[in-house]
Design a protein around this motif. Structure first.
Motif, PDB file in Angstrom:
ATOM      1  N   VAL A  57       4.689   3.203 -46.148  1.00  0.00           N
ATOM      2  CA  VAL A  57       4.094   4.602 -46.582  1.00  0.00           C
ATOM      3  C   VAL A  57       4.654   5.617 -45.537  1.00  0.00           C
ATOM      4  O   VAL A  57       5.193   5.056 -44.259  1.00  0.00           O
ATOM      5  N   ASP A  58       4.721   6.728 -45.649  1.00  0.00           N
ATOM      6  CA  ASP A  58       5.269   7.525 -44.686  1.00  0.00           C
ATOM      7  C   ASP A  58       4.556   7.490 -43.316  1.00  0.00           C
ATOM      8  O   ASP A  58       3.201   7.512 -43.532  1.00  0.00           O
ATOM      9  N   GLY A  59       5.255   7.257 -42.340  1.00  0.00           N
ATOM     10  CA  GLY A  59       4.460   7.278 -40.987  1.00  0.00           C
ATOM     11  C   GLY A  59       3.705   5.959 -40.696  1.00  0.00           C
ATOM     12  O   GLY A  59       3.042   5.972 -39.587  1.00  0.00           O
ATOM     13  N   GLY A  63       7.539   2.510 -42.989  1.00  0.00           N
ATOM     14  CA  GLY A  63       7.801   3.926 -42.854  1.00  0.00           C
ATOM     15  C   GLY A  63       8.163   4.481 -41.560  1.00  0.00           C
ATOM     16  O   GLY A  63       8.664   5.318 -41.330  1.00  0.00           O
ATOM     17  N   GLU A  67      11.527   6.554 -40.530  1.00  0.00           N
ATOM     18  CA  GLU A  67      11.404   7.937 -39.866  1.00  0.00           C
ATOM     19  C   GLU A  67      12.501   7.903 -38.538  1.00  0.00           C
ATOM     20  O   GLU A  67      12.996   8.942 -38.349  1.00  0.00           O
ATOM     21  N   GLU A  81       6.074   4.379 -52.683  1.00  0.00           N
ATOM     22  CA  GLU A  81       4.867   5.057 -51.904  1.00  0.00           C
ATOM     23  C   GLU A  81       5.648   5.773 -50.714  1.00  0.00           C
ATOM     24  O   GLU A  81       5.068   6.279 -50.062  1.00  0.00           O
ATOM     25  N   ASN A  82       6.911   5.865 -50.654  1.00  0.00           N
ATOM     26  CA  ASN A  82       7.613   6.467 -49.574  1.00  0.00           C
ATOM     27  C   ASN A  82       8.491   7.528 -49.930  1.00  0.00           C
ATOM     28  O   ASN A  82       9.642   7.307 -50.133  1.00  0.00           O
ATOM     29  N   LYS A  83       7.900   8.817 -49.346  1.00  0.00           N
ATOM     30  CA  LYS A  83       8.915  10.008 -49.943  1.00  0.00           C
ATOM     31  C   LYS A  83      10.130  10.075 -48.992  1.00  0.00           C
ATOM     32  O   LYS A  83      11.167  10.494 -49.216  1.00  0.00           O
ATOM     33  N   GLU A  84       9.869   9.535 -47.568  1.00  0.00           N
ATOM     34  CA  GLU A  84      11.175   9.636 -46.722  1.00  0.00           C
ATOM     35  C   GLU A  84      12.217   8.585 -47.441  1.00  0.00           C
ATOM     36  O   GLU A  84      13.283   8.848 -47.458  1.00  0.00           O
ATOM     37  N   ARG A  87      13.870  10.225 -50.085  1.00  0.00           N
ATOM     38  CA  ARG A  87      14.859  11.467 -49.616  1.00  0.00           C
ATOM     39  C   ARG A  87      16.020  10.691 -49.240  1.00  0.00           C
ATOM     40  O   ARG A  87      17.226  11.068 -49.494  1.00  0.00           O
ATOM     41  N   GLN A  88      15.945   9.846 -48.221  1.00  0.00           N
ATOM     42  CA  GLN A  88      17.200   9.137 -47.801  1.00  0.00           C
ATOM     43  C   GLN A  88      18.123   8.376 -48.848  1.00  0.00           C
ATOM     44  O   GLN A  88      19.443   8.544 -48.796  1.00  0.00           O
TER      45      GLN A  88
END
Length: 235
Positions: A57-59, A63, A67, A81-84, A87-88
């Motif tokens: 997940v983000d962070g 994740g 990042e 579950e991971n917005k980053e 995006r990538q």
């Protein structure tokens, strides 16, 4: 043989480098090697291809490596579950080999068993089968999938003895044994270390022959992906 290392960083020293193919155990955030993932981030290794059921997940979990832009390519079955990650991927900055969950498990199992490839009906007629060999058996079409043999596998277990024999805690076993068996070098993060001979041999889930290094993380964070609370009247 004592396979215990003093820290996650020391356990990865000399075996991780840029451009590697790695496998990381876990399912969602259940049974992920938190300390080893953080140490991999701190190692500075770049352009990694990571085999994992999901991308954290983000962070947290994988994740962290997204990042820091250390992952070039993911081989996964679930990435929602991971917005980053999203995006990538949509920006063309991250490659994805999307793999059905059962196929991913079998690709790792086959790698650990010395089987170079296998045929499955899963994915036939879809994008999953594009560019892959197909063959007909008994009137049914199957697609050939290659096994996975990561250079390094990072896994999580509940307990280990100093020789690397592992015991997993319930559903936290998930992809961890398959990832461990497939890896050319496997590092296990555990919550408790006991002396060799402590375990009843029948209680061992994964023999130490598959585990090369061990690191203790007695107090992992164990985050929950989504906490859902139902409020009841009168409480």
């Amino acid at each position: 043989m004592n396979k215990v290392f003093a820290s996650a960083a020391q356990a990865l020293e000399g075996i991780v480098h840029s451009g590697q193919l790695l496998a990381v155990g876990g399912f969602g955030l259940c049974g992920i090697p938190e300390a080893l993932i953080a140490a991999l981030r701190d190692s500075g290794a770049q352009d990694l291809t990571v085999i994992s059921n999901n991308a954290g997940v983000d962070g947290f979990g994988l994740g962290l490596l997204l990042e820091s832009r250390q992952i070039k390519r993911m081989i996964s079955s679930y990435v929602g579950e991971n917005k980053e990650f999203e995006r990538q991927y949509l920006a063309g900055e991250l490659e994805l080999e999307f793999t059905p969950q059962g196929t991913l498990a079998e690709k790792l199992r086959a790698g650990g068993a010395g089987i170079p490839a296998f045929f499955t009906k899963t994915g036939v007629g879809t994008l999953v089968a594009e560019g892959k060999e197909t063959r007909e058996f008994d009137g049914e079409v199957y697609v050939m999938e290659r096994a996975l043999r990561p250079e390094v596998s990072l896994i999580k277990a509940w307990k280990a003895d100093r020789s690397g024999n592992l015991v997993f805690n319930r559903t936290a076993r998930n992809f961890n044994p398959a990832a461990a068996m497939a890896g050319k070098v496997t590092v296990a993060e555990v919550e408790e270390i006991v002396e060799t001979g402590f375990f009843d041999p029948d209680a061992v889930h994964l023999p130490g022959i598959y585990v090369h290094r061990i690191v203790l993380n007695a107090t992992p964070e164990k985050r929950i992906e989504k906490r859902t609370i139902t409020e009841k009247g009168g409480i």
